[in-house]
Write a protein that holds these residues in place. Structure first.
Motif, PDB file in Angstrom:
ATOM      1  N   SER A 121     -12.303   6.631   7.218  1.00 20.89           N
ATOM      2  CA  SER A 121     -13.106   7.849   7.323  1.00 20.89           C
ATOM      3  C   SER A 121     -14.347   7.822   6.438  1.00 20.89           C
ATOM      4  CB  SER A 121     -12.257   9.075   6.977  1.00 20.89           C
ATOM      5  OG  SER A 121     -11.952   9.083   5.600  1.00 20.89           O
ATOM      6  N   VAL A 122     -14.395   6.934   5.470  1.00 16.63           N
ATOM      7  CA  VAL A 122     -15.558   6.830   4.579  1.00 16.63           C
ATOM      8  C   VAL A 122     -16.627   5.998   5.268  1.00 16.63           C
ATOM      9  CG1 VAL A 122     -16.344   5.971   2.334  1.00 16.63           C
ATOM     10  CG2 VAL A 122     -14.112   7.041   2.537  1.00 16.63           C
ATOM     11  N   ARG A 123     -17.864   6.492   5.235  1.00 15.46           N
ATOM     12  CA  ARG A 123     -18.957   5.809   5.935  1.00 15.46           C
ATOM     13  C   ARG A 123     -19.266   4.453   5.317  1.00 15.46           C
ATOM     14  NH1 ARG A 123     -23.103  10.824   6.747  1.00 15.46           N
ATOM     15  NH2 ARG A 123     -21.852  11.892   8.316  1.00 15.46           N
ATOM     16  N   ASP A 124     -19.442   4.424   4.005  1.00 16.99           N
ATOM     17  CA  ASP A 124     -19.780   3.179   3.313  1.00 16.99           C
ATOM     18  C   ASP A 124     -18.565   2.738   2.501  1.00 16.99           C
ATOM     19  OD1 ASP A 124     -21.062   1.009   2.274  1.00 16.99           O
ATOM     20  OD2 ASP A 124     -22.406   2.143   0.961  1.00 16.99           O
ATOM     21  N   VAL A 125     -18.162   1.502   2.664  1.00 15.76           N
ATOM     22  CA  VAL A 125     -16.980   0.987   1.962  1.00 15.76           C
ATOM     23  C   VAL A 125     -17.184   1.029   0.444  1.00 15.76           C
ATOM     24  CG1 VAL A 125     -15.460  -1.024   1.715  1.00 15.76           C
ATOM     25  CG2 VAL A 125     -16.445  -0.488   3.932  1.00 15.76           C
ATOM     26  N   LYS A 126     -18.430   0.951  -0.001  1.00 19.21           N
ATOM     27  CA  LYS A 126     -18.704   1.006  -1.440  1.00 19.21           C
ATOM     28  C   LYS A 126     -18.394   2.374  -2.020  1.00 19.21           C
ATOM     29  CE  LYS A 126     -22.261  -2.530  -1.314  1.00 19.21           C
ATOM     30  NZ  LYS A 126     -23.671  -2.832  -1.535  1.00 19.21           N
ATOM     31  N   ASP A 127     -18.355   3.405  -1.191  1.00 18.43           N
ATOM     32  CA  ASP A 127     -18.045   4.756  -1.667  1.00 18.43           C
ATOM     33  C   ASP A 127     -16.546   5.020  -1.757  1.00 18.43           C
ATOM     34  OD1 ASP A 127     -20.729   5.326  -1.841  1.00 18.43           O
ATOM     35  OD2 ASP A 127     -20.831   6.246   0.150  1.00 18.43           O
ATOM     36  N   PHE A 128     -15.717   4.128  -1.198  1.00 24.38           N
ATOM     37  CA  PHE A 128     -14.271   4.313  -1.200  1.00 24.38           C
ATOM     38  C   PHE A 128     -13.700   3.894  -2.556  1.00 24.38           C
ATOM     39  CE2 PHE A 128      -9.980   2.581  -0.149  1.00 24.38           C
ATOM     40  CZ  PHE A 128      -9.368   3.799   0.098  1.00 24.38           C
ATOM     41  N   VAL A 129     -13.121   4.871  -3.271  1.00 17.97           N
ATOM     42  CA  VAL A 129     -12.546   4.619  -4.596  1.00 17.97           C
ATOM     43  C   VAL A 129     -11.153   5.237  -4.637  1.00 17.97           C
ATOM     44  CG1 VAL A 129     -12.804   5.017  -7.074  1.00 17.97           C
ATOM     45  CG2 VAL A 129     -14.827   4.676  -5.673  1.00 17.97           C
ATOM     46  N   VAL A 130     -10.210   4.499  -5.173  1.00 10.29           N
ATOM     47  CA  VAL A 130      -8.836   4.990  -5.330  1.00 10.29           C
ATOM     48  C   VAL A 130      -8.567   5.133  -6.818  1.00 10.29           C
ATOM     49  CG1 VAL A 130      -6.400   4.565  -4.855  1.00 10.29           C
ATOM     50  CG2 VAL A 130      -8.128   3.785  -3.237  1.00 10.29           C
ATOM     51  N   ILE A 131      -8.073   6.304  -7.215  1.00 11.76           N
ATOM     52  CA  ILE A 131      -7.713   6.549  -8.611  1.00 11.76           C
ATOM     53  C   ILE A 131      -6.197   6.621  -8.676  1.00 11.76           C
ATOM     54  CG2 ILE A 131      -7.915   8.122 -10.562  1.00 11.76           C
ATOM     55  CD1 ILE A 131     -10.594   9.030  -9.351  1.00 11.76           C
ATOM     56  N   LEU A 132      -5.604   5.746  -9.457  1.00 18.27           N
ATOM     57  CA  LEU A 132      -4.150   5.666  -9.603  1.00 18.27           C
ATOM     58  C   LEU A 132      -3.748   6.308 -10.925  1.00 18.27           C
ATOM     59  CD1 LEU A 132      -3.808   1.933  -8.580  1.00 18.27           C
ATOM     60  CD2 LEU A 132      -3.539   3.921  -7.111  1.00 18.27           C
ATOM     61  N   LYS A 133      -2.813   7.265 -10.853  1.00 22.29           N
ATOM     62  CA  LYS A 133      -2.383   7.975 -12.054  1.00 22.29           C
ATOM     63  C   LYS A 133      -0.858   8.008 -12.114  1.00 22.29           C
ATOM     64  CE  LYS A 133      -6.453  10.908 -12.441  1.00 22.29           C
ATOM     65  NZ  LYS A 133      -6.931  12.261 -12.699  1.00 22.29           N
ATOM     66  N   PRO A 134      -0.251   7.094 -12.857  1.00 20.04           N
ATOM     67  CA  PRO A 134       1.206   7.123 -12.997  1.00 20.04           C
ATOM     68  C   PRO A 134       1.629   8.201 -13.998  1.00 20.04           C
ATOM     69  CG  PRO A 134       0.301   5.231 -14.143  1.00 20.04           C
ATOM     70  CD  PRO A 134      -0.849   5.916 -13.455  1.00 20.04           C
ATOM     71  N   SER A 135       2.717   8.909 -13.673  1.00 16.77           N
ATOM     72  CA  SER A 135       3.233   9.930 -14.590  1.00 16.77           C
ATOM     73  C   SER A 135       4.150   9.266 -15.620  1.00 16.77           C
ATOM     74  CB  SER A 135       3.993  11.003 -13.813  1.00 16.77           C
ATOM     75  OG  SER A 135       5.167  10.451 -13.256  1.00 16.77           O
ATOM     76  N   ASP A 136       4.646  10.065 -16.554  1.00 17.16           N
ATOM     77  CA  ASP A 136       5.521   9.540 -17.599  1.00 17.16           C
ATOM     78  C   ASP A 136       6.867   9.074 -17.036  1.00 17.16           C
ATOM     79  OD1 ASP A 136       3.584  10.041 -19.488  1.00 17.16           O
ATOM     80  OD2 ASP A 136       4.396  12.011 -20.035  1.00 17.16           O
ATOM     81  N   GLU A 137       7.321   9.684 -15.941  1.00 14.55           N
ATOM     82  CA  GLU A 137       8.604   9.327 -15.345  1.00 14.55           C
ATOM     83  C   GLU A 137       8.503   8.181 -14.343  1.00 14.55           C
ATOM     84  OE1 GLU A 137       7.652  12.728 -15.009  1.00 14.55           O
ATOM     85  OE2 GLU A 137       8.664  13.352 -16.846  1.00 14.55           O
ATOM     86  N   CYS A 138       7.310   7.743 -14.068  1.00 14.82           N
ATOM     87  CA  CYS A 138       7.081   6.666 -13.112  1.00 14.82           C
ATOM     88  C   CYS A 138       7.630   5.350 -13.660  1.00 14.82           C
ATOM     89  CB  CYS A 138       5.580   6.558 -12.844  1.00 14.82           C
ATOM     90  SG  CYS A 138       5.127   5.171 -11.826  1.00 14.82           S
TER      91      CYS A 138
END
Length: 184
Positions: A121-138
């Motif tokens: 769904s993102v027009r430019d692949v350079k704009d695609f960013v994933v932010i990963l946030k593990p919790s304390d119980e992960c």
């Protein structure tokens, strides 16, 4: 080298009163064999390939001239993935709004489809960013699994970030609701 003891007397006589001849003793010098062994060991050591360490390649961002420009990304191309306990995965696209209406629940099986849909769904692949946030119980396994998903889906721009207090509370509430749902 090999030596033979040939100090005994002449011909062979048979009959009574004839002394038996000495048995010849052989002595084998093993020095060349030891040398050959060391040469073979050395040959095999130098010709074997050493096992390569298996590690994941990380592509680090370039330093920006201005610190405020370093972490900027278009909100339309950002997806944040939160890892909870018991293999629970939560995500939201863009910024988390006040009502948390864009906060959704998933699992490791379905998160791949979510990532693929967001990437398409993102027009430019350079704009695609994933932010990963593990919790304390992960668990550590869950973090490795989500990093594997980044590699499988060819997500080149992702960041492993600490979870905020608001996000941690949302994860805990969602997990509590999910735990209570089957009891009803």
């Amino acid at each position: 080298m090999a030596e033979m003891d040939t100090s005994s007397g002449g011909g062979h006589k048979k009959g009574p009163g004839v002394k038996k001849g000495k048995k010849l003793s052989t002595r084998v010098d093993l020095t060349p064999m030891v040398d050959l062994g060391f040469l073979l060991i050395t040959f095999f050591i130098f010709t074997t390939t050493m096992s390569q360490a298996t590690a994941m390649k990380l592509i680090l961002p370039k330093d920006a001239d201005k610190p405020e420009d370093q972490n900027k990304a278009k909100q339309s191309g950002v997806i944040t993935i939160l890892l909870g306990k018991d293999n629970n995965v939560f995500y939201y696209e863009g910024e988390l709004d006040n009502t948390a209406s864009n906060f959704k629940s998933s699992n490791f099986h379905d998160i791949r489809e979510v990532l693929i849909n967001k990437k398409n769904s993102v027009r430019d692949v350079k704009d695609f960013v994933v932010i990963l946030k593990p919790s304390d119980e992960c668990t550590y396994k869950n973090v490795v699994d989500i990093l594997d998903e980044m590699t499988i889906n060819v997500c080149t721009r992702y960041a492993l970030v600490d979870i905020t207090d608001i996000e941690a509370q949302l994860v805990m509430k969602s997990e509590a609701m999910a735990a209570a749902a089957p009891a009803n």
